[in-house]
Design an enzyme around this catalytic site. Structure first.
Site, short mmCIF file in Angstrom:
data_model
loop_
_atom_site.label_atom_id
_atom_site.label_comp_id
_atom_site.label_asym_id
_atom_site.label_seq_id
_atom_site.Cartn_x
_atom_site.Cartn_y
_atom_site.Cartn_z
N ASP A 54 -12.85 -7.11 20.79
CA ASP A 54 -12.06 -7.00 22.02
C ASP A 54 -12.88 -6.43 23.18
O ASP A 54 -12.74 -6.87 24.32
CB ASP A 54 -10.84 -6.12 21.75
N CYS B 91 0.84 -1.21 0.00
CA CYS B 91 0.00 0.00 0.00
C CYS B 91 0.87 1.25 0.00
O CYS B 91 1.80 1.36 0.80
CB CYS B 91 -0.89 0.03 1.23
N HIS B 92 0.53 2.18 -0.86
CA HIS B 92 1.24 3.46 -0.90
C HIS B 92 0.77 4.35 0.25
O HIS B 92 -0.42 4.40 0.52
CB HIS B 92 0.95 4.18 -2.23
#
Lengths: 144, 144, 144, 144, 144, 144
Positions: free
Chosen positions: A113, A63-64
């Protein structure tokens, strides 16, 4: 990492989803009434998603790094599940679909979570792209 | 964040899964034959998962920072999907199930990112805990 | 970075404060009524503080990385200011006072960032240690 | 996170301050003479501030990632306090005031951490914006 | 990532080096006299090294996160080069040699970055382990 | 941090190298045959390098954050050493040579970490710029 120096900068948008399935209706009720001991689940998970959108290039090898110029996170809550929708915009040379999916997954994991002390049967389902604008090809899942 | 100063340090293990569904059998073939242009999908995604396991507390608000002392990532590849299994061990006061789920989700997102140029129909399914040992309650999904 | 290999592991606690001063009573009202456009200020800032507590060693050169085993963030809201209190516990060889002060400062900066569209006169005051237990010297500011 | 895709890219500057108050004149002397055991306080804190300026979007939920194109950190040292000034420039769609305040606060926290072995009475005061240029509204605190 | 749950916790130390070679004697002089425009090279690079030591597990896939309990960075400056020595200690189940080498490399890269405006011929040489204590095997390069 | 707000945005490229020297021919063979226990060394190290390229500004104090728009990592493998070449492109106001050198050093350190169980005599040599295009001065080491 793909070469994008030559690509043109345009407005690009993506919406991704993730679904959090609970095993008890009381879990959804606790989320709505903000009685989950770890805090306000929808707001906490939203903040985690804001950070995740910005840190996608830190987590996904190809990913850039790109200027995230809008992140919106919304929820569709039904009896036994929450559908998370993450919308991201940029004005850059490459799209933001992985950013949207990454943010959606972190929102879902934060919910997991926060909810696991009160519900042992939670899973995360169907992380996928829902809509995409800008770039070579627009995309919309009509059934969404 | 939950108070854990008083808890005892024990060996804790968790295994989580994520499933990557492809839309073309050629996608699985390209993964197996290592012809995906962005690189060796299984190995790249494994490395991204190793980092993600260690950075869970950076992404999920209530997760305690903890010593990740083993991370193993394996794959079950079938015709149209890859089942990712992430196993994490620690010797600490709290479990590693969110760490395992986080790593599994980043492995899956990395696959998605590497495969989207060759398959537009990929989704991520069923991120969930498969097994857990140590701590208050052991857990095993028999149907897994 | 100070040598701590020989120090004994004990329970250590610290509480730090930061004060956010607003310039308009309407600002406090908007926080209480959760009408600030960027979101629920107290909950968002709390989440930013949870992350900041864990990332102190990433930001402050000589801080040792340590197991943050409890973070609690609370607020005392009065007419024109919010007093932020961050309490952190660890069982380790060194204290958590800088962690508590760092978390308090990030909570305050998050409030500043969320409130600046509705109040141009906000400042952050008096980031300091309020209480410390464990280690060589206990400490309590009586006037707090 | 606020939508900024449509905003125009302009030069934006911000200067923020933080004040570190010491309780002993010897503390200021030790800083000036570079005899503080942990190192050169002004230079170390400056480096921590350079990193902090760049990592603001990582710490504050609604801050956009942006190209920090200049960071300057200077000090005004008087008998019992140090006034930290952080100046940040960007050419982008949104301002850098939170970046400047974040950097100033990390400079101050680094000083606190380096000085606490020699001065137990340090606090951080008045983190606030001093000057801002570019964007919708210029701003200058004349009394500064 | 290698399984270390069963290993015993002992004091472990490592010293690694990196060598920065300059192409002009004036470069070393500017470092010594603190006239390099970007700042005090030895002190800035030292701070970057302190952070790097703590973030090794974030950069190297198989490194375990571990409690860095001492980092010391020193320099041997000769006519045309600087030898950087990084010493790291931990009390944990695995050694800190990669941490020491990572810190040494970041110290060297920071020097390179600060010096390139005044010297175009800098290179980094011989990043290697110099000494290691604790764990299965002690190690010392006598010729160092 | 140097002021770059006024500089023009152009295509900039840099190639840097690092050399990993092994002490046994069997080490190179194990890398080629992918029998190193920790995984596929060339592919793992490449992924670590992709991340490192993007995180340079996080590690080196004066580096500007910038859009990494291409990273390519290749290897020249000979009998007793591997030459790592990292090529980075951006379209921005400042060059990417430190980014390329940082990525090369992390690729080398990852190899070191993966290989140390099978070869105790590994060192990292000659991290340097090989080629640079765009910006004030082009540069090419002809002897490379």
């Amino acid at each position: 990492m793909i070469q994008i120096t030559h690509k043109s900068t345009t407005l690009r948008k993506a919406i991704a989803q993730a679904i959090v399935k609970v095993s008890l209706p009381e879990t959804i009720q606790a989320i709505r009434e903000k009685t989950v001991p770890k805090g306000d689940v929808l707001e906490c998970a939203r903040v985690a998603g804001l950070f995740a959108a910005k840190r996608t290039a830190d987590m996904i090898p190809d990913c850039h790094p790109l200027p995230v110029e809008f992140t919106g996170i919304s929820y569709e809550i039904s009896e036994m599940e929450i559908r998370i929708l993450c919308e991201i915009h940029t004005v850059y040379k490459t799209g933001v679909e992985v950013e949207a999916m990454h943010a959606a997954s972190v929102v879902a994991l934060t919910m997991y979570d926060m909810l696991k002390p009160i519900d042992k049967g939670i899973s995360i389902e169907q992380i996928k792209l829902v809509e995409k604008k800008g770039g070579k090809s627009d995309f919309k899942k009509l059934s969404e």
